[in-house]
Design a protein around this motif. Structure first.
Motif, PDB file in Angstrom:
ATOM      1  N   ASN A 117       0.830  -1.204   0.000  1.00 33.92           N
ATOM      2  CA  ASN A 117       0.000   0.000   0.000  1.00 33.92           C
ATOM      3  C   ASN A 117       0.864   1.252   0.000  1.00 33.92           C
ATOM      4  OD1 ASN A 117      -2.745  -1.282   0.512  1.00 33.92           O
ATOM      5  ND2 ASN A 117      -1.576  -2.052   2.255  1.00 33.92           N
ATOM      6  N   PRO A 118       0.491   2.262  -0.793  1.00 28.93           N
ATOM      7  CA  PRO A 118       1.231   3.523  -0.744  1.00 28.93           C
ATOM      8  C   PRO A 118       0.999   4.241   0.583  1.00 28.93           C
ATOM      9  CG  PRO A 118      -0.735   3.773  -2.093  1.00 28.93           C
ATOM     10  CD  PRO A 118      -0.636   2.307  -1.751  1.00 28.93           C
ATOM     11  N   PHE A 119       1.854   5.211   0.880  1.00 28.48           N
ATOM     12  CA  PHE A 119       1.762   6.048   2.079  1.00 28.48           C
ATOM     13  C   PHE A 119       2.184   5.326   3.351  1.00 28.48           C
ATOM     14  CE2 PHE A 119      -1.552   7.483  -0.913  1.00 28.48           C
ATOM     15  CZ  PHE A 119      -1.080   8.763  -1.175  1.00 28.48           C
ATOM     16  N   PHE A 120       2.719   4.105   3.221  1.00 24.57           N
ATOM     17  CA  PHE A 120       3.238   3.385   4.376  1.00 24.57           C
ATOM     18  C   PHE A 120       4.703   3.044   4.132  1.00 24.57           C
ATOM     19  CE2 PHE A 120      -1.291   2.631   4.674  1.00 24.57           C
ATOM     20  CZ  PHE A 120      -1.544   2.786   6.027  1.00 24.57           C
ATOM     21  N   THR A 121       5.538   3.227   5.154  1.00 27.19           N
ATOM     22  CA  THR A 121       6.964   2.984   5.017  1.00 27.19           C
ATOM     23  C   THR A 121       7.299   1.506   5.232  1.00 27.19           C
ATOM     24  OG1 THR A 121       7.444   3.293   7.361  1.00 27.19           O
ATOM     25  CG2 THR A 121       7.385   5.284   5.988  1.00 27.19           C
ATOM     26  N   THR A 122       8.533   1.149   4.889  1.00 31.12           N
ATOM     27  CA  THR A 122       8.974  -0.224   5.173  1.00 31.12           C
ATOM     28  C   THR A 122       9.203  -0.427   6.673  1.00 31.12           C
ATOM     29  OG1 THR A 122      11.224   0.464   4.551  1.00 31.12           O
ATOM     30  CG2 THR A 122       9.935  -0.733   2.902  1.00 31.12           C
ATOM     31  N   ASP A 123       9.387   0.650   7.432  1.00 30.76           N
ATOM     32  CA  ASP A 123       9.433   0.519   8.895  1.00 30.76           C
ATOM     33  C   ASP A 123       8.086   0.018   9.411  1.00 30.76           C
ATOM     34  OD1 ASP A 123      12.048   1.274   9.232  1.00 30.76           O
ATOM     35  OD2 ASP A 123      11.612   3.322   9.859  1.00 30.76           O
ATOM     36  N   THR A 124       7.015   0.622   8.909  1.00 29.03           N
ATOM     37  CA  THR A 124       5.680   0.180   9.300  1.00 29.03           C
ATOM     38  C   THR A 124       5.441  -1.262   8.856  1.00 29.03           C
ATOM     39  OG1 THR A 124       4.782   2.424   9.234  1.00 29.03           O
ATOM     40  CG2 THR A 124       3.212   0.616   9.008  1.00 29.03           C
ATOM     41  N   THR A 125       5.930  -1.594   7.655  1.00 25.40           N
ATOM     42  CA  THR A 125       5.816  -2.975   7.178  1.00 25.40           C
ATOM     43  C   THR A 125       6.519  -3.933   8.133  1.00 25.40           C
ATOM     44  OG1 THR A 125       5.740  -2.247   4.875  1.00 25.40           O
ATOM     45  CG2 THR A 125       6.326  -4.538   5.260  1.00 25.40           C
ATOM     46  N   ALA A 126       7.702  -3.548   8.614  1.00 24.10           N
ATOM     47  CA  ALA A 126       8.448  -4.404   9.537  1.00 24.10           C
ATOM     48  C   ALA A 126       7.645  -4.668  10.809  1.00 24.10           C
ATOM     49  CB  ALA A 126       9.791  -3.766   9.878  1.00 24.10           C
ATOM     50  N   ALA A 127       7.039  -3.622  11.355  1.00 22.25           N
ATOM     51  CA  ALA A 127       6.233  -3.787  12.566  1.00 22.25           C
ATOM     52  C   ALA A 127       5.001  -4.649  12.285  1.00 22.25           C
ATOM     53  CB  ALA A 127       5.808  -2.424  13.103  1.00 22.25           C
ATOM     54  N   LEU A 128       4.374  -4.421  11.133  1.00 21.46           N
ATOM     55  CA  LEU A 128       3.187  -5.187  10.757  1.00 21.46           C
ATOM     56  C   LEU A 128       3.511  -6.668  10.565  1.00 21.46           C
ATOM     57  CD1 LEU A 128       0.225  -5.353   9.762  1.00 21.46           C
ATOM     58  CD2 LEU A 128       1.083  -4.743   7.471  1.00 21.46           C
TER      59      LEU A 128
END
Length: 240
Positions: free
Chosen positions: A134-145
């Motif tokens: 999804n756009p507007f989300f960083t790979t940092d957020t992906t890591a947490a998710l």
């Protein structure tokens, strides 16, 4: 070992080394060797890799490109990095699977949570590409998710510094390094360990974050053993 299932967050810049752009094969090989050492200890390891060494969506958007389009291009860049890391690992005999949030069936598997967990249980390294899809989300957020989805016990944030400081240590020689921080302190003081969404996700799911210097050989294994190699977010506030 303190941790048995770990999510490692690698920035795209980590694969760049001293180059101004792209991927340094020697740096990738060094990182792969570090990862192999982890797997040799029987640890289950998942990796989220960024794409900033190839394309950075926020920067392109600030130059006038549509933000969503720029983010999608950045996601594709992370898949290039994931495939490169997979190749380096498999040359060392480490079975690796790339799972992408955007379907690319010819080069990688689609991300399916149960499949990812099964790969880990079979001793394979998994590399998550294409961010969260999804756009507007960083790979940092992906890591947490992804850490929350696969029931990882900890997130390792591998950086170029040996922890979190109260200000930039390269600009201020009197900068103080934190040994331990609460999630709330990081958010309240905007310490930029990871973006706010990622910190909030880790806080909600009680997943600690350990920030350490990737360039020091053996640091990943030391962190898994519970040794002090950087700053842990999710404990109490303690300034060294």
């Amino acid at each position: 070992m303190t941790y048995q299932r770990v999510l490692l967050k690698l920035s795209g810049e980590a694969l760049m080394g001293n180059l101004g752009y792209g991927i340094d094969p020697k740096v990738v090989a060094d990182i792969a060797q570090e990862i192999k050492d982890v797997i040799d200890h029987g640890i289950q390891l998942a990796i989220v890799v960024g794409g900033g060494n190839i394309f950075r969506g926020v920067k392109a958007a600030s130059a006038g490109m549509d933000r969503a389009t720029a983010d999608y291009v950045g996601m594709i860049a992370t898949v290039m990095n994931a495939m490169t890391l997979q190749d380096a690992l498999e040359q060392m005999g480490v079975p690796t699977r790339v799972l992408t949030a955007i379907a690319m069936q010819e080069v990688a598997e689609p991300y399916i949570r149960r499949r990812a967990i099964r790969h880990l249980e079979k001793g394979r390294v998994i590399v998550f590409g294409a961010g969260s899809g999804n756009p507007f989300f960083t790979t940092d957020t992906t890591a947490a998710l992804r850490a929350a989805e696969i029931d990882a016990e900890v997130v390792f944030k591998a950086t170029k510094v040996d922890g979190v400081y109260d200000c930039d240590p390269q600009l201020n020689p009197n900068a103080r390094r934190y040994e331990s921080l609460t999630y709330s302190h990081v958010l309240a003081h905007d310490l930029r360990v990871m973006d706010g969404t990622a910190i909030a996700l880790c806080k909600e799911n009680d997943i600690p974050i350990i920030v350490f210097d990737l360039s020091v050989p053996g640091n990943i294994v030391r962190a898994i053993k519970g040794e002090s190699v950087g700053t842990i977010v999710g404990g109490f506030c303690d300034v060294r």
